[in-house]
Design a protein around this motif. Structure first.
Motif, PDB file in Angstrom:
ATOM      1  N   VAL A 153       3.300-108.717 -16.196  1.00 23.02           N
ATOM      2  CA  VAL A 153       2.804-107.811 -17.502  1.00 23.02           C
ATOM      3  C   VAL A 153       1.848-107.395 -17.469  1.00 23.02           C
ATOM      4  CG1 VAL A 153       2.664-107.993 -20.156  1.00 23.02           C
ATOM      5  CG2 VAL A 153       4.446-109.994 -18.769  1.00 23.02           C
ATOM      6  N   GLU A 154       0.622-108.076 -16.856  1.00 21.31           N
ATOM      7  CA  GLU A 154      -1.000-107.661 -16.458  1.00 21.31           C
ATOM      8  C   GLU A 154      -1.252-106.513 -15.483  1.00 21.31           C
ATOM      9  OE1 GLU A 154      -3.638-108.350 -18.156  1.00 21.31           O
ATOM     10  OE2 GLU A 154      -3.345-111.087 -18.589  1.00 21.31           O
ATOM     11  N   SER A 155      -0.232-106.306 -14.852  1.00 22.32           N
ATOM     12  CA  SER A 155       0.015-105.003 -13.828  1.00 22.32           C
ATOM     13  C   SER A 155       0.337-104.022 -14.406  1.00 22.32           C
ATOM     14  CB  SER A 155       0.512-105.719 -12.811  1.00 22.32           C
ATOM     15  OG  SER A 155       1.030-104.618 -11.815  1.00 22.32           O
ATOM     16  N   GLN A 160      -0.140 -98.777 -16.951  1.00 24.53           N
ATOM     17  CA  GLN A 160      -0.678 -97.886 -17.862  1.00 24.53           C
ATOM     18  C   GLN A 160      -1.199 -97.661 -18.990  1.00 24.53           C
ATOM     19  OE1 GLN A 160       2.938 -96.680 -18.754  1.00 24.53           O
ATOM     20  NE2 GLN A 160       3.847 -97.641 -17.164  1.00 24.53           N
ATOM     21  N   GLY A 161      -2.043 -97.884 -18.825  1.00 24.93           N
ATOM     22  CA  GLY A 161      -3.445 -97.531 -18.893  1.00 24.93           C
ATOM     23  C   GLY A 161      -3.392 -98.070 -20.901  1.00 24.93           C
ATOM     24  N   LEU A 162      -2.833 -99.289 -20.905  1.00 25.60           N
ATOM     25  CA  LEU A 162      -3.178 -99.790 -22.049  1.00 25.60           C
ATOM     26  C   LEU A 162      -3.580-100.889 -21.987  1.00 25.60           C
ATOM     27  CD1 LEU A 162       1.229-100.580 -22.466  1.00 25.60           C
ATOM     28  CD2 LEU A 162       0.120 -99.007 -22.922  1.00 25.60           C
ATOM     29  N   THR A 163      -4.082-100.932 -23.543  1.00 25.54           N
ATOM     30  CA  THR A 163      -5.492-101.559 -24.130  1.00 25.54           C
ATOM     31  C   THR A 163      -4.642-103.135 -24.881  1.00 25.54           C
ATOM     32  OG1 THR A 163      -7.014-100.102 -24.880  1.00 25.54           O
ATOM     33  CG2 THR A 163      -7.389-102.608 -25.791  1.00 25.54           C
ATOM     34  N   ALA A 164      -5.406-104.118 -23.929  1.00 21.46           N
ATOM     35  CA  ALA A 164      -4.985-105.494 -25.123  1.00 21.46           C
ATOM     36  C   ALA A 164      -5.664-106.293 -25.323  1.00 21.46           C
ATOM     37  CB  ALA A 164      -3.496-105.636 -23.322  1.00 21.46           C
ATOM     38  N   LYS A 165      -5.026-106.830 -26.336  1.00 20.56           N
ATOM     39  CA  LYS A 165      -6.545-107.955 -26.781  1.00 20.56           C
ATOM     40  C   LYS A 165      -5.478-109.382 -27.219  1.00 20.56           C
ATOM     41  CE  LYS A 165      -5.558-106.314 -32.427  1.00 20.56           C
ATOM     42  NZ  LYS A 165      -6.301-105.788 -33.085  1.00 20.56           N
ATOM     43  N   ASN A 166      -6.580-110.648 -27.683  1.00 21.36           N
ATOM     44  CA  ASN A 166      -5.843-111.640 -27.988  1.00 21.36           C
ATOM     45  C   ASN A 166      -4.806-112.140 -27.706  1.00 21.36           C
ATOM     46  OD1 ASN A 166      -7.281-110.868 -30.788  1.00 21.36           O
ATOM     47  ND2 ASN A 166      -5.693-110.882 -32.139  1.00 21.36           N
ATOM     48  N   PHE A 169      -2.462-118.002 -22.247  1.00 23.28           N
ATOM     49  CA  PHE A 169      -2.438-118.221 -21.756  1.00 23.28           C
ATOM     50  C   PHE A 169      -1.815-119.355 -21.695  1.00 23.28           C
ATOM     51  CE2 PHE A 169      -4.881-114.618 -20.115  1.00 23.28           C
ATOM     52  CZ  PHE A 169      -3.273-113.434 -19.988  1.00 23.28           C
ATOM     53  N   SER A 170      -0.875-119.383 -21.478  1.00 22.14           N
ATOM     54  CA  SER A 170      -0.542-121.502 -21.228  1.00 22.14           C
ATOM     55  C   SER A 170       1.293-121.532 -20.483  1.00 22.14           C
ATOM     56  CB  SER A 170      -0.259-121.945 -23.095  1.00 22.14           C
ATOM     57  OG  SER A 170       0.140-121.442 -24.003  1.00 22.14           O
ATOM     58  N   GLU A 171       1.685-122.701 -21.281  1.00 27.12           N
ATOM     59  CA  GLU A 171       2.599-121.956 -21.015  1.00 27.12           C
ATOM     60  C   GLU A 171       3.925-121.534 -21.082  1.00 27.12           C
ATOM     61  OE1 GLU A 171       7.571-124.873 -20.551  1.00 27.12           O
ATOM     62  OE2 GLU A 171       5.395-125.497 -21.505  1.00 27.12           O
ATOM     63  N   HIS A 172       3.525-120.841 -22.619  1.00 23.96           N
ATOM     64  CA  HIS A 172       4.298-119.717 -23.467  1.00 23.96           C
ATOM     65  C   HIS A 172       3.261-118.787 -23.692  1.00 23.96           C
ATOM     66  CE1 HIS A 172       8.591-121.310 -23.880  1.00 23.96           C
ATOM     67  NE2 HIS A 172       7.726-122.471 -23.625  1.00 23.96           N
ATOM     68  N   CYS A 173       3.023-117.643 -23.249  1.00 24.18           N
ATOM     69  CA  CYS A 173       1.464-116.286 -23.279  1.00 24.18           C
ATOM     70  C   CYS A 173       1.706-115.526 -24.564  1.00 24.18           C
ATOM     71  CB  CYS A 173       1.316-116.108 -21.892  1.00 24.18           C
ATOM     72  SG  CYS A 173       1.475-116.813 -20.530  1.00 24.18           S
ATOM     73  N   SER A 174       0.922-115.223 -24.768  1.00 22.02           N
ATOM     74  CA  SER A 174       1.147-113.494 -26.083  1.00 22.02           C
ATOM     75  C   SER A 174       0.149-113.069 -26.014  1.00 22.02           C
ATOM     76  CB  SER A 174       1.372-114.523 -27.121  1.00 22.02           C
ATOM     77  OG  SER A 174      -0.177-115.152 -27.802  1.00 22.02           O
ATOM     78  N   MET A 175      -0.124-111.655 -26.350  1.00 24.90           N
ATOM     79  CA  MET A 175      -0.806-110.826 -26.862  1.00 24.90           C
ATOM     80  C   MET A 175      -0.384-109.182 -27.516  1.00 24.90           C
ATOM     81  SD  MET A 175      -1.132-108.774 -22.609  1.00 24.90           S
ATOM     82  CE  MET A 175      -1.532-109.894 -21.581  1.00 24.90           C
ATOM     83  N   GLU A 176      -1.839-109.241 -27.861  1.00 28.73           N
ATOM     84  CA  GLU A 176      -1.511-108.130 -28.393  1.00 28.73           C
ATOM     85  C   GLU A 176      -1.749-106.850 -28.181  1.00 28.73           C
ATOM     86  OE1 GLU A 176      -2.611-107.622 -32.806  1.00 28.73           O
ATOM     87  OE2 GLU A 176      -3.239-109.939 -32.440  1.00 28.73           O
ATOM     88  N   VAL A 177      -0.706-105.584 -27.839  1.00 27.49           N
ATOM     89  CA  VAL A 177      -0.483-104.541 -27.334  1.00 27.49           C
ATOM     90  C   VAL A 177      -0.917-102.815 -27.332  1.00 27.49           C
ATOM     91  CG1 VAL A 177      -0.035-102.890 -24.911  1.00 27.49           C
ATOM     92  CG2 VAL A 177       0.159-106.407 -25.105  1.00 27.49           C
ATOM     93  N   GLU A 178      -1.871-102.496 -28.003  1.00 30.82           N
ATOM     94  CA  GLU A 178      -1.453-101.059 -27.814  1.00 30.82           C
ATOM     95  C   GLU A 178      -1.016 -99.910 -27.789  1.00 30.82           C
ATOM     96  OE1 GLU A 178      -4.925 -98.166 -30.751  1.00 30.82           O
ATOM     97  OE2 GLU A 178      -5.556 -99.510 -28.674  1.00 30.82           O
ATOM     98  N   ILE A 179       0.209 -99.262 -27.998  1.00 31.47           N
ATOM     99  CA  ILE A 179       1.017 -99.107 -27.482  1.00 31.47           C
ATOM    100  C   ILE A 179       0.754 -97.074 -28.030  1.00 31.47           C
ATOM    101  CG2 ILE A 179       3.241 -98.427 -26.811  1.00 31.47           C
ATOM    102  CD1 ILE A 179       3.692-101.368 -27.118  1.00 31.47           C
TER     103      ILE A 179
END
Length: 205
Positions: A153-155, A160-166, A169-179
Motif C-alpha cells: 500500500v505504501e509503495s 502514484q504521488g498521492l498524499t496520505a494522513k492519519n 499501524f497495528s494488526e489492522h492498519c488505516s489511513m486517509e488518502v487524497e485522490i
C-alpha cells in the motif's frame, strides 16, 4: 475527465466610483454554496448602509463543464449587476470564486449602461488584485488493510504521488488518502483486492 481548474488563493478587493456612487468589490476563494451564503450574509451585515450587495459565483463541479453558478442583481435592474460580475469571472477563466460588489448610492442614477460598466469594472479590479492558483479537485478516502499489506500500500501511494494522513499501524492498519477525482475509480479498482475503502469520504476541491 478534467479535474484541474484555476481559482484564487486569497481574498482581494476592488473599487470603482462613478457620479458619487461607490462600488466596493470583494473576491473570495470558495468551495461550496454554503460558504457563499455565509459570506454574503457577513457582507450584508458589514455594509448595512449600502443600497445593494450584488454577486456572482462559479464553483467547480467534476464532470460538469459549467459547474455550479449564480448571478444575483439584489434589486438592481435585471442583468445589470450579477451577470457583468459573472462575465469577469469567466473572462478570467476562474472557478471556486465568489465576487460580491457592494454599492453605496451617490444620488445620481447611472442608467443601465452605467450600471453594467460599474459592476463589471469593480469586479475586474478585485479579480486583478487576487493571486491566481491552479487546483486539482480531489476526494479523501479512508482505507483499511492488514499489516502484511502495508508495504504494498505504501509503495503504491508513493508511486502514484498521492498524499496520505492519519496513518495508524497495528494488526489492522488505516489511513486517509487524497485522490484526484479523475483517477478515483482507477485507483479504487487497483487497490480493492488489498484494502477496504470506507464509505465516508470528503471532497476537498
Amino acid at each position: 475527465m478534467k479535474d484541474k481548474f484555476v481559482s484564487i488563493s486569497n481574498e482581494s478587493q476592488g473599487l470603482f466610483k462613478d457620479k458619487g456612487s461607490r462600488f466596493i468589490a470583494y473576491a473570495y476563494p470558495v468551495s461550496s454554496e454554503e460558504e457563499v451564503k455565509a459570506l454574503i450574509k457577513e457582507l450584508t451585515a458589514k455594509h448595512h448602509g449600502a443600497r445593494h450587495v450584488c454577486y456572482a459565483y462559479r464553483i467547480f463541479t467534476f464532470g460538469k463543464a459549467q459547474g455550479k453558478w449564480r448571478a444575483n442583481d439584489d434589486g438592481e435592474p435585471s442583468g445589470t449587476a450579477g451577470r457583468p460580475i459573472l462575465g469577469q469571472i469567466d473572462s478570467a477563466g476562474l472557478s471556486n470564486i465568489l465576487v460580491a460588489v457592494v454599492r453605496y448610492f451617490g444620488g445620481i442614477l447611472l442608467g443601465v449602461p452605467g450600471l453594467i460598466n460599474a459592476y463589471r469594472s469593480a469586479a475586474a479590479d478585485a479579480i486583478a488584485n487576487a493571486e491566481k492558483v491552479e487546483k486539482t479537485a480531489t476526494v479523501w478516502r479512508q482505507i483499511e488493510f492488514t499489516y502484511e499489506n502495508m508495504p504494498m500500500v505504501e509503495s503504491f501511494i508513493k508511486a502514484q504521488g498521492l498524499t496520505a494522513k492519519n496513518r495508524e499501524f497495528s494488526e489492522h492498519c488505516s489511513m486517509e488518502v487524497e485522490i484526484p477525482l479523475s483517477l478515483h475509480d482507477k485507483i479504487v479498482k487497483k487497490l480493492k483486492k488489498s484494502v477496504t475503502f470506507k464509505e465516508n469520504s470528503d471532497k476537498s476541491i
